[in-house]
Design a protein around this motif. Sequence first.
Motif, PDB file in Angstrom:
ATOM      1  N   TYR A 148       0.839  -1.201   0.000  1.00  0.00           N
ATOM      2  CA  TYR A 148       0.000   0.000   0.000  1.00  0.00           C
ATOM      3  C   TYR A 148       0.873   1.249   0.000  1.00  0.00           C
ATOM      4  N   HIS A 149       1.856   1.292   0.892  1.00  0.00           N
ATOM      5  CA  HIS A 149       2.773   2.433   0.931  1.00  0.00           C
ATOM      6  C   HIS A 149       3.408   2.663  -0.439  1.00  0.00           C
ATOM      7  N   ALA A 150       3.936   1.597  -1.010  1.00  0.00           N
ATOM      8  CA  ALA A 150       4.628   1.713  -2.293  1.00  0.00           C
ATOM      9  C   ALA A 150       3.677   2.167  -3.393  1.00  0.00           C
ATOM     10  N   SER A 151       2.468   1.627  -3.416  1.00  0.00           N
ATOM     11  CA  SER A 151       1.509   1.963  -4.469  1.00  0.00           C
ATOM     12  C   SER A 151       1.111   3.432  -4.418  1.00  0.00           C
ATOM     13  N   VAL A 152       0.849   3.939  -3.223  1.00  0.00           N
ATOM     14  CA  VAL A 152       0.446   5.340  -3.088  1.00  0.00           C
ATOM     15  C   VAL A 152       1.594   6.267  -3.479  1.00  0.00           C
ATOM     16  N   ALA A 153       2.801   5.962  -3.007  1.00  0.00           N
ATOM     17  CA  ALA A 153       3.944   6.820  -3.315  1.00  0.00           C
ATOM     18  C   ALA A 153       4.260   6.810  -4.810  1.00  0.00           C
ATOM     19  N   VAL A 154       4.285   5.634  -5.414  1.00  0.00           N
ATOM     20  CA  VAL A 154       4.629   5.529  -6.836  1.00  0.00           C
ATOM     21  C   VAL A 154       3.554   6.162  -7.707  1.00  0.00           C
ATOM     22  N   SER A 155       2.301   6.075  -7.285  1.00  0.00           N
ATOM     23  CA  SER A 155       1.225   6.634  -8.112  1.00  0.00           C
ATOM     24  C   SER A 155       1.383   8.135  -8.303  1.00  0.00           C
ATOM     25  N   LYS A 156       2.095   8.791  -7.393  1.00  0.00           N
ATOM     26  CA  LYS A 156       2.309  10.231  -7.531  1.00  0.00           C
ATOM     27  C   LYS A 156       3.279  10.567  -8.662  1.00  0.00           C
ATOM     28  N   LEU A 157       4.048   9.580  -9.107  1.00  0.00           N
ATOM     29  CA  LEU A 157       4.960   9.807 -10.224  1.00  0.00           C
ATOM     30  C   LEU A 157       4.227   9.833 -11.561  1.00  0.00           C
ATOM     31  N   LYS A 158       2.977   9.347 -11.567  1.00  0.00           N
ATOM     32  CA  LYS A 158       2.165   9.317 -12.794  1.00  0.00           C
ATOM     33  C   LYS A 158       2.891   8.586 -13.920  1.00  0.00           C
ATOM     34  N   LEU A 159       3.439   7.434 -13.600  1.00  0.00           N
ATOM     35  CA  LEU A 159       4.169   6.660 -14.598  1.00  0.00           C
ATOM     36  C   LEU A 159       3.205   6.030 -15.596  1.00  0.00           C
ATOM     37  N   PRO A 160       3.698   5.679 -16.774  1.00  0.00           N
ATOM     38  CA  PRO A 160       2.860   4.939 -17.721  1.00  0.00           C
ATOM     39  C   PRO A 160       2.422   3.606 -17.126  1.00  0.00           C
ATOM     40  N   THR A 161       1.346   3.082 -17.658  1.00  0.00           N
ATOM     41  CA  THR A 161       0.806   1.813 -17.160  1.00  0.00           C
ATOM     42  C   THR A 161       1.842   0.701 -17.189  1.00  0.00           C
ATOM     43  N   TRP A 162       2.688   0.688 -18.221  1.00  0.00           N
ATOM     44  CA  TRP A 162       3.660  -0.392 -18.368  1.00  0.00           C
ATOM     45  C   TRP A 162       4.838  -0.267 -17.402  1.00  0.00           C
ATOM     46  N   ALA A 163       5.004   0.884 -16.768  1.00  0.00           N
ATOM     47  CA  ALA A 163       6.152   1.088 -15.878  1.00  0.00           C
ATOM     48  C   ALA A 163       5.782   1.027 -14.401  1.00  0.00           C
ATOM     49  N   GLU A 164       4.552   1.379 -14.075  1.00  0.00           N
ATOM     50  CA  GLU A 164       4.177   1.515 -12.665  1.00  0.00           C
ATOM     51  C   GLU A 164       4.366   0.240 -11.844  1.00  0.00           C
ATOM     52  N   PRO A 165       3.959  -0.945 -12.320  1.00  0.00           N
ATOM     53  CA  PRO A 165       4.145  -2.141 -11.482  1.00  0.00           C
ATOM     54  C   PRO A 165       5.593  -2.382 -11.078  1.00  0.00           C
ATOM     55  N   PHE A 166       6.524  -2.091 -11.976  1.00  0.00           N
ATOM     56  CA  PHE A 166       7.931  -2.340 -11.681  1.00  0.00           C
ATOM     57  C   PHE A 166       8.464  -1.343 -10.651  1.00  0.00           C
ATOM     58  N   ALA A 167       7.983  -0.109 -10.713  1.00  0.00           N
ATOM     59  CA  ALA A 167       8.381   0.878  -9.708  1.00  0.00           C
ATOM     60  C   ALA A 167       7.826   0.510  -8.337  1.00  0.00           C
ATOM     61  N   VAL A 168       6.606  -0.001  -8.303  1.00  0.00           N
ATOM     62  CA  VAL A 168       6.037  -0.460  -7.032  1.00  0.00           C
ATOM     63  C   VAL A 168       6.868  -1.612  -6.474  1.00  0.00           C
ATOM     64  N   GLY A 169       7.272  -2.539  -7.339  1.00  0.00           N
ATOM     65  CA  GLY A 169       8.097  -3.653  -6.889  1.00  0.00           C
ATOM     66  C   GLY A 169       9.395  -3.194  -6.255  1.00  0.00           C
ATOM     67  N   LEU A 170      10.068  -2.224  -6.873  1.00  0.00           N
ATOM     68  CA  LEU A 170      11.315  -1.702  -6.317  1.00  0.00           C
ATOM     69  C   LEU A 170      11.078  -1.008  -4.984  1.00  0.00           C
ATOM     70  N   THR A 171       9.997  -0.247  -4.889  1.00  0.00           N
ATOM     71  CA  THR A 171       9.714   0.490  -3.663  1.00  0.00           C
ATOM     72  C   THR A 171       9.373  -0.454  -2.519  1.00  0.00           C
ATOM     73  N   VAL A 172       8.697  -1.538  -2.823  1.00  0.00           N
ATOM     74  CA  VAL A 172       8.411  -2.540  -1.795  1.00  0.00           C
ATOM     75  C   VAL A 172       9.710  -3.126  -1.241  1.00  0.00           C
ATOM     76  N   VAL A 173      10.680  -3.380  -2.102  1.00  0.00           N
ATOM     77  CA  VAL A 173      11.972  -3.895  -1.633  1.00  0.00           C
ATOM     78  C   VAL A 173      12.649  -2.883  -0.714  1.00  0.00           C
ATOM     79  N   LEU A 174      12.547  -1.602  -1.045  1.00  0.00           N
ATOM     80  CA  LEU A 174      13.132  -0.568  -0.195  1.00  0.00           C
ATOM     81  C   LEU A 174      12.499  -0.575   1.196  1.00  0.00           C
ATOM     82  N   LEU A 175      11.214  -0.856   1.264  1.00  0.00           N
ATOM     83  CA  LEU A 175      10.542  -0.961   2.557  1.00  0.00           C
ATOM     84  C   LEU A 175      10.902  -2.253   3.278  1.00  0.00           C
ATOM     85  N   ASP A 176      11.140  -3.293   2.510  1.00  0.00           N
ATOM     86  CA  ASP A 176      11.361  -4.613   3.102  1.00  0.00           C
ATOM     87  C   ASP A 176      12.776  -4.830   3.622  1.00  0.00           C
TER      88      ASP A 176
END
Length: 377
Positions: free
Chosen positions: A70-98
């Motif tokens: 949830y944290h990663a999704s909300v933060a990444v969504s503010k970048l307004k990335l294209p649909t094809w890029a957003e899932p990968f940015a969320v994945g990276l951000t989750v690792v940063l939290l983990d």
Amino acid sequence: MELHIHRFAILNGGRLPYLWLTTVLHGIVVEIVTYNLDDIDNFWHSQTPVIFLGRRLPLHIIALYPVFIYHASVAVSKLKLPTWAEPFAVGLTVVLLDIPYDIVSVKFLHWTWHDTDPNIGDRHYWVPWNSYYFHSCFAASLTFWFHGWRRWLCSDKLRKWESSSVTMELACTVLSAILGMPGGILLFLPLYHPLHDLAGVHSEVTFFMLFTIFLLISWTGDRTPTPDARPRSGVHTAEKGRSILLLHLAVHYALYLGLVIFCNPEEEVSIGLHERIGPCNQTVPIHTVFGTVLSKRRYLCASDYDEDYFDFHCLPNGQAPSEDSYWYTACGTPFHNRAEYVAIIGTICFLAFVVFRNMHFHSGSSIHQSETKAKRH
């Protein structure tokens, strides 16, 4: 703190409560499947007051999935990335939290790993590199399905975080929660399994290959930002309760930094379910998706194991539990170099501060943006 995330979701409405629910259900699916498949049943949580599934699933583990995703999704969504890029940015951000959670928690015996499973044999401060691979892939998969099902099943006129009917949103939630794990597993196929299982490549290498691909996709998507991907004059966010998320992030990282600075892992005692102790010469096969057969010991060999974060020094005479024991006491071990742990967790905290500051304060709004009228003088 999990309740604070839920409160943020309720305050802002739209699809955010469904995102929170999706992450919880996804976590339950992943944990249930993991404990029931021998090939991936390779860790045991320490016991807690509230625990499920035959004393395998602590309540706080269910809460961790929304904390990360949830944290990663909300933060990444503010970048307004294209649909094809957003899932990968969320994945990276989750690792940063983990990362701080994984490194510190295993050192303080919040769980123990299977000693000889080849899929988790390559470690980073006793954390399997595949743990980071898992978090990035599964989070990316869940994000893909969560937004994908809404686009496919609902009207295109709805904004990204605008909710549809309850029935439709619940359908998207359930489908995403169920498919998040299979989608994550598929992301192991192009890199990890052929390189690790067939070519014997170290898991650290396969993770950083995945990290590089995810980072390049995310960075490429951010190179041509849309106008609402950056702060704009005359536009303000209608996001409510942002301080809740920021406080939660601060507590999250401060907790793990504080543990390595002030606490002593050798004082930890974990009484409960662990890898069953038994004969050292019995092995079981692990069948891989490419047809190769790996192997691991059937039991923990108490006289020959390589898990430096626990031993049996706190038991009478330091004697290991008897064979066939699976409910026993594991004893924490001291830091070999506390300064090193402080350095790595401190660096991760600094990195997280910079990353989340840019996402939350130097990007667009994840929920709503509205025009503000110029003041008349």
